[in-house]
Design a protein around this motif. Sequence first.
Motif, mmCIF file in Angstrom:
data_model
loop_
_atom_site.group_PDB
_atom_site.id
_atom_site.type_symbol
_atom_site.label_atom_id
_atom_site.label_comp_id
_atom_site.label_asym_id
_atom_site.label_seq_id
_atom_site.Cartn_x
_atom_site.Cartn_y
_atom_site.Cartn_z
ATOM 1 N N MET A 1 4.258 6.542 -11.552
ATOM 2 C CA MET A 1 3.829 5.152 -12.295
ATOM 3 C C MET A 1 2.700 5.586 -12.962
ATOM 4 S SD MET A 1 6.141 3.177 -12.194
ATOM 5 C CE MET A 1 5.423 1.548 -12.353
ATOM 6 N N ALA A 2 1.982 6.712 -12.799
ATOM 7 C CA ALA A 2 0.572 6.838 -13.509
ATOM 8 C C ALA A 2 0.631 7.071 -14.840
ATOM 9 C CB ALA A 2 -0.010 8.095 -12.682
ATOM 10 N N PRO A 3 1.763 7.877 -15.420
ATOM 11 C CA PRO A 3 1.652 8.094 -16.908
ATOM 12 C C PRO A 3 1.763 6.645 -17.643
ATOM 13 C CG PRO A 3 3.216 9.520 -15.942
ATOM 14 C CD PRO A 3 2.693 8.650 -14.814
ATOM 15 N N ALA A 4 2.831 5.739 -16.990
ATOM 16 C CA ALA A 4 3.141 4.446 -17.177
ATOM 17 C C ALA A 4 1.902 3.564 -17.354
ATOM 18 C CB ALA A 4 4.367 3.889 -16.647
ATOM 19 N N ILE A 5 1.219 3.539 -16.427
ATOM 20 C CA ILE A 5 -0.057 2.475 -16.340
ATOM 21 C C ILE A 5 -1.289 2.972 -16.955
ATOM 22 C CG2 ILE A 5 1.234 1.413 -14.234
ATOM 23 C CD1 ILE A 5 -0.900 2.833 -12.430
ATOM 24 N N LYS A 6 -1.151 4.202 -17.512
ATOM 25 C CA LYS A 6 -2.385 4.498 -18.355
ATOM 26 C C LYS A 6 -2.909 3.455 -18.912
ATOM 27 C CE LYS A 6 -4.013 8.976 -20.222
ATOM 28 N NZ LYS A 6 -3.871 9.878 -20.822
ATOM 29 N N GLY A 7 -4.145 3.323 -19.065
ATOM 30 C CA GLY A 7 -4.859 2.364 -19.710
ATOM 31 C C GLY A 7 -5.056 0.984 -18.975
ATOM 32 N N TYR B 1 0.896 -1.181 0.091
ATOM 33 C CA TYR B 1 0.085 -0.009 0.163
ATOM 34 C C TYR B 1 0.935 1.131 -0.025
ATOM 35 C CZ TYR B 1 -3.056 3.629 1.690
ATOM 36 O OH TYR B 1 -3.709 5.026 1.899
ATOM 37 N N PHE B 2 1.816 1.140 0.915
ATOM 38 C CA PHE B 2 2.710 2.652 1.037
ATOM 39 C C PHE B 2 3.442 2.669 -0.175
ATOM 40 C CE2 PHE B 2 1.567 1.906 5.495
ATOM 41 C CZ PHE B 2 0.934 3.125 5.706
ATOM 42 N N ILE B 3 4.209 1.565 -0.867
ATOM 43 C CA ILE B 3 4.964 1.611 -2.120
ATOM 44 C C ILE B 3 3.918 2.213 -3.175
ATOM 45 C CG2 ILE B 3 6.229 0.361 -3.607
ATOM 46 C CD1 ILE B 3 7.346 -1.225 -1.027
ATOM 47 N N GLY B 4 3.047 1.579 -3.344
ATOM 48 C CA GLY B 4 2.015 2.015 -4.179
ATOM 49 C C GLY B 4 1.702 3.534 -4.308
ATOM 50 N N ARG B 5 1.131 3.838 -3.135
ATOM 51 C CA ARG B 5 0.882 5.458 -2.877
ATOM 52 C C ARG B 5 1.931 6.457 -3.094
ATOM 53 N NH1 ARG B 5 -3.088 4.644 -4.041
ATOM 54 N NH2 ARG B 5 -4.960 3.955 -2.653
ATOM 55 N N THR B 6 3.143 5.820 -2.631
ATOM 56 C CA THR B 6 4.364 6.663 -2.955
ATOM 57 C C THR B 6 4.734 6.730 -4.487
ATOM 58 O OG1 THR B 6 5.257 5.814 -0.840
ATOM 59 C CG2 THR B 6 6.804 7.113 -2.051
ATOM 60 N N LEU B 7 4.774 5.732 -5.040
ATOM 61 C CA LEU B 7 5.171 5.634 -6.493
ATOM 62 C C LEU B 7 4.216 6.080 -7.445
ATOM 63 C CD1 LEU B 7 7.581 2.594 -6.756
ATOM 64 C CD2 LEU B 7 7.982 4.886 -6.356
ATOM 65 N N ASP B 8 2.899 6.074 -6.860
ATOM 66 C CA ASP B 8 1.638 6.426 -7.636
ATOM 67 C C ASP B 8 1.949 7.547 -8.589
ATOM 68 O OD1 ASP B 8 -0.541 5.725 -8.541
ATOM 69 O OD2 ASP B 8 -1.759 7.114 -7.517
ATOM 70 N N PRO B 9 2.542 8.989 -8.122
ATOM 71 C CA PRO B 9 2.645 10.062 -9.134
ATOM 72 C C PRO B 9 3.779 9.716 -10.421
ATOM 73 C CG PRO B 9 3.063 10.500 -6.678
ATOM 74 C CD PRO B 9 2.873 9.161 -6.943
#
Lengths: 352, 276
Positions: free
Chosen positions: B47-53, B37-45
């Motif tokens: 990773m967001a463009p890469a995981i689009k779609g 959860y914490f890694i996901g939230r931290t890296l979210d900004p």
Amino acid sequence: MTVVSRDLTEPSAEPALRLRHLSKRFRVRRGLIASLRQPKAASWVHAVQDVSCDVQPGEFFGLLGPNGAGKTTLFKMLATLTSPDEGSATVYGADVMRAPRDVRRMVAPVAADERGLHWRLSALENLRLFATLYDLRGAEMAARVDEVLGVVGLRGAEHRVVGTYSSGMRQRLLIARALLIRPRVLLLDEPTRSLDPVSARDFRNFLREQVAGPNKCTVVMATHSAEEALELCDRVAVLHRGRLLAVGAARALEREFSDDRYRIRTREPEHPGWRALESSGRIERRTVGEVEGDGWTPVECQVSGGRDAAAQVLGTLVASGVAVADFERVELSLADLIERIVASRALATAHA
Amino acid sequence: MRSALALIRVSFLTAASYRFAMFVSVASLALQIVPTYFIGRTLDPFMAPAIKGQGSDYFGFLVVGTIAYLLLAASVDALPRALERGISTGTLELIFSTPSSTGSLLVGLTGYELLWTTTRCLVVLGAAAAFGFHAHWSRLPEAAAIFALIVATYFGVGMIAGAMIIAFRRTAALQTVVIVGSAMFGGVTYPPSLVTTAVSRYSNAPDWIGRLVEIVPLTYGLRAVRRITIDDAPLRAVLGDVGTLGVFCLVLLSAGSLAMAHALRRARAEGTLSQY
């Protein structure tokens, strides 16, 4: 001395087992260096060679042979776990290669060791599993499981985890597992190997009274104990280096190849009574052993003419004042039996 | 089918006899969600463009990836491990001496492991939901079907590994290569497109390395699941991925069945079914 004939002829209407020229060889695994030196060289060990014989329904048949004789390989072929290279084997007419599932419905193998059980589960759970794998269901399965537990004397211990069982109990459980399907052929591979002498004797009684008789099950038992085979089995086949040396009635084999040797413990090994028996030809090949700690001396001699003759010899010795503590028949060892059969066959071949 | 269920039951009873290991197995997975959860939230900004779609939420991306990873690892590893255990305990030879079909025996030997992994996946899903994982729950049946296809596909690899166990007693690290390779190139923790981009832009590695993502079945399965559960994409939008995964499934299951049949024939010919 003549070799008991190999029963290749006179096929009955439907023998329980019919083996014809059955052969199996295995490639010998070689070390890395040997493989590099001679990459194309291959050597083979012939586990079973040209074995032919019939086993009749309800028969208690012994497969006698030393380690490496091919007993287990033969069993595995009959249980469809190993495929033969040549020849054929049928179980009540079903070929082990062409109809393996039919064969598996009739044949129940019991391995030599205690592997094959789930040690962390109870005996009941183990039996239920195999009952299901043999397609037993519902009330029939429950009744059958209860019945075999009773037959092998494990009722009351069925909820215990198998890991806490003694070797004898595990061996009985393996038999119970095999009896679940009311097998028409039961294959027992050295079933008393891991049992102490008392348990082994009880187990032999159990086989004779509970398995072979009432259930009318054909039992084929592999053993390297000549005593066990000759005591238990109706007929015995002697296997040596994969070849069937002889097959015949156990008693006939015993008579044929045993030399009726007796061991007598006496305080007077040089008493004139011995010489009188020797000169009359009632005993032969007398050998006198070392005097034992208690002052008694073992004397071995051959007494021809069976038990009646042995009784007469004993009576004569006692009547002539020879003190006798023991008078017992020397058991025929497997090594002696094989040696004598091989010698007898060589003689027969030479005569032919 | 009854044979398979009986073997599954026995595997469950055996596993249940190791109660502590069973408890730790579930608890550790539930706790694993915390760092995820914490890694996901931290890296979210980042990773967001890469995981689009494939869902705009990196935590959700990781949760779906973790579930897929657990399932694929079990699918690949369950059969060879069960066969190895059966050979060393001697149970394999005995069950093969019964009239039950080989197929039902193989399913039975692996069924418990797959069901147990599914349970663990539900634990992960439940723990993730507690941490705010948002999915389109109504699409779960479709996602479950795709996960089942992933399992079937990788079970084909498991059958090949199982055949190697029967034939050679070793698998030459096949499972490790497939599991780790699929995790690295199949999009478990980062999208496969990132691998392709990284290879072409930032390294001197040959292009074919970037194209490895295309031969990993998980790539297609995971992309389809994420699009359905996180982005609520219509089924027709993922049909291409599902179709490709289906082809992989067909090929690998066929190869696995052939390999297993050949290995069993060979073991019977060589008499090595119970040698270890």
